[in-house]
Enzyme design. Structure first.
Site, PDB file in Angstrom:
ATOM      1  N   ASN A 109       1.333 -10.153  26.997  1.00  0.00           N
ATOM      2  CA  ASN A 109       1.505 -11.203  28.006  1.00  0.00           C
ATOM      3  C   ASN A 109       2.408 -12.345  27.550  1.00  0.00           C
ATOM      4  O   ASN A 109       2.983 -13.042  28.366  1.00  0.00           O
ATOM      5  CB  ASN A 109       0.146 -11.768  28.421  1.00  0.00           C
ATOM      6  N   CYS A 119      -4.039 -25.098  24.499  1.00  0.00           N
ATOM      7  CA  CYS A 119      -4.949 -26.229  24.302  1.00  0.00           C
ATOM      8  C   CYS A 119      -6.376 -25.710  24.211  1.00  0.00           C
ATOM      9  O   CYS A 119      -6.862 -25.081  25.129  1.00  0.00           O
ATOM     10  CB  CYS A 119      -4.867 -27.186  25.475  1.00  0.00           C
TER      11      CYS A 119
END
Ligand SMILES: Cc1ncc(COP(=O)(O)O)c(C=O)c1O
Length: 395
Positions: free
Chosen positions: A154, A329
């Site tokens: 991905n 994050c």
């Protein structure tokens, strides 16, 4: 009105194709029946639509319709495949093999099982993102029950040698699962030729709706048993209970049909757009391609940019385009991408990376605009960086 940024994050998700939406709409209102209602017309028409979509999916990967189980997406399919096989076969063996650069929907269930007492081998990748098939062969043990290797990555788009891995596993009687969330509709997938036993699929990467996916589970030569992870009404042959989401399933079928029909021409068009982007960006110098130079998804370009701060780069690009960066994050801090660090990239180059995900609705004119803006952003950030280092070290 403010102009919306150019969308170049098609590996994250894709806009839904209008043709897919048109196919779905009647199933929200007019044909709203529950496909499990076997006693009346409304159930029958919903069931007929589900059957048609199931057949479309099955024929797209050379499976039979009974081998397709609908789920809520690739995350659920990955969890069902991995935990389902582990639970059904733990008396045969407790060793599982996968790869460091897999999606977290694979890595997290594997670590979960590790905590329960399974043993896990995570293979490294080479600097181009491909696994070394010899290392896989060496990692296999008598108690290995499952190998899981994704078809297309991905982040960097790299295509793993799925057919080779499938053959290796079949010869040793080990089940082979592949996460094909990024590969479906973009490269040919054939569960027979590639010896695939389980395969995770999702609709929202191919201009279909979010929240719908499927798991292919082989029924013969060999038959794969799976312990269900959702118990209830016994839908999907007992392997995944829960009322089927008919409109999403219809949309999934339509999205697959369109992607297959247009795969050849779209691959060519995306290859050209990616080339247009890469060739111009590379002229800047000290731009590094992440992943294999040829074995990749047609629309994916992942680069690292030397001499710039990753966060500043993303901020500079944001007004014109929607792209992803090589950092994620977590709740407490920003971390470099585990895929880029697995390639051997330094933290700085992993942070200063951009994933361009070019898709069906991007045009050559958009790519020209993206090239111009990206080049000027990098040039001005490099100037800032140079003057900072001159100021701190003037001699
Ligand atoms: C390789 C891969 N696996 C799994 C997933 C999760 O898919 P879904 O969003 O359908 O749960 C994604 C999507 O980001 C993916 O790219």
């Amino acid at each position: 009105m403010l102009q919306r940024p150019i969308y170049l994050d098609n590996n994250a998700t894709t806009p839904m194709d209008e043709r897919v939406l048109a196919a779905m709409i009647p199933y929200f209102t007019e044909h709203f029946g529950n496909p499990a209602s076997i006693n009346h017309f409304y159930g029958w028409e919903a069931e007929a639509a589900v059957k048609k979509a199931r057949e479309t999916l099955a024929s797209a990967i050379n499976a039979t319709p009974e081998e397709i189980i609908f789920t809520s997406g690739a995350t659920e399919s990955d969890n069902l495949a991995i935990k389902g096989v582990a639970e059904a076969y733990f008396s045969k063996g407790r060793h599982l093999i996968s790869v460091v650069s897999e999606h977290n929907a694979i890595l997290d269930p594997l670590h979960y099982l590790e905590n329960l007492g399974f043993e896990l081998t995570l293979l490294p990748v080479q600097s181009d993102g491909l696994i070394d098939i010899n290392l896989l062969e060496k990692a296999i043990r008598p108690d290995t029950i499952l190998v899981s290797v994704m078809a297309a990555n991905n982040e960097i788009g790299v295509l793993q040698p799925i057919a080779e891995i499938g053959k290796l596993c079949r010869d040793r009687n080990i089940f082979f699962h592949t996460d094909a969330a990024q590969a479906l509709g973009k490269i040919p997938l054939n569960v027979e030729d590639m010896n695939i036993d389980l395969m995770s699929l999702t609709a929202h990467k191919i201009y279909g709706p979010k929240g719908i996916g499927a798991l292919y589970i082989r029924r013969r030569n060999p038959r794969v048993k799976l312990a269900p992870q959702l118990h209830g009404g016994g839908h999907e042959r007992g392997m995944r209970s829960g009322t089927l989401y008919t409109p999403q399933i219809v949309g999934f079928g339509e999205a697959v049909k369109l992607a297959l029909k247009e795969m050849k021409s779209e691959t060519k068009r995306l290859t050209n757009l990616r080339q247009q982007l890469w060739e111009k960006l590379a002229t800047l110098g000290e731009i590094y391609l992440n992943g294999h130079p040829t074995k990749h998804l047609a629309g994916n370009l992942n680069i690292s940019v030397a001499g710039v701060d990753g966060q500043a780069l993303l901020l500079g690009l944001q007004p014109l385009m929607a792209v992803s960066s090589g950092s994620a994050c977590t709740s407490t801090k920003i971390e470099p991408s585990h895929v880029l660090t697995a390639l051997g990239r330094s933290d700085a180059l992993a942070y200063a990376s951009i994933r361009f995900g070019i898709g069906r609705f991007n045009t050559s004119d958009e790519i020209d605009q993206v090239v111009e803006h990206t080049i000027s952003t990098i040039q001005s950030l490099r100037k800032v960086q140079q003057s900072k280092s001159f100021a701190s070290n003037p001699s």
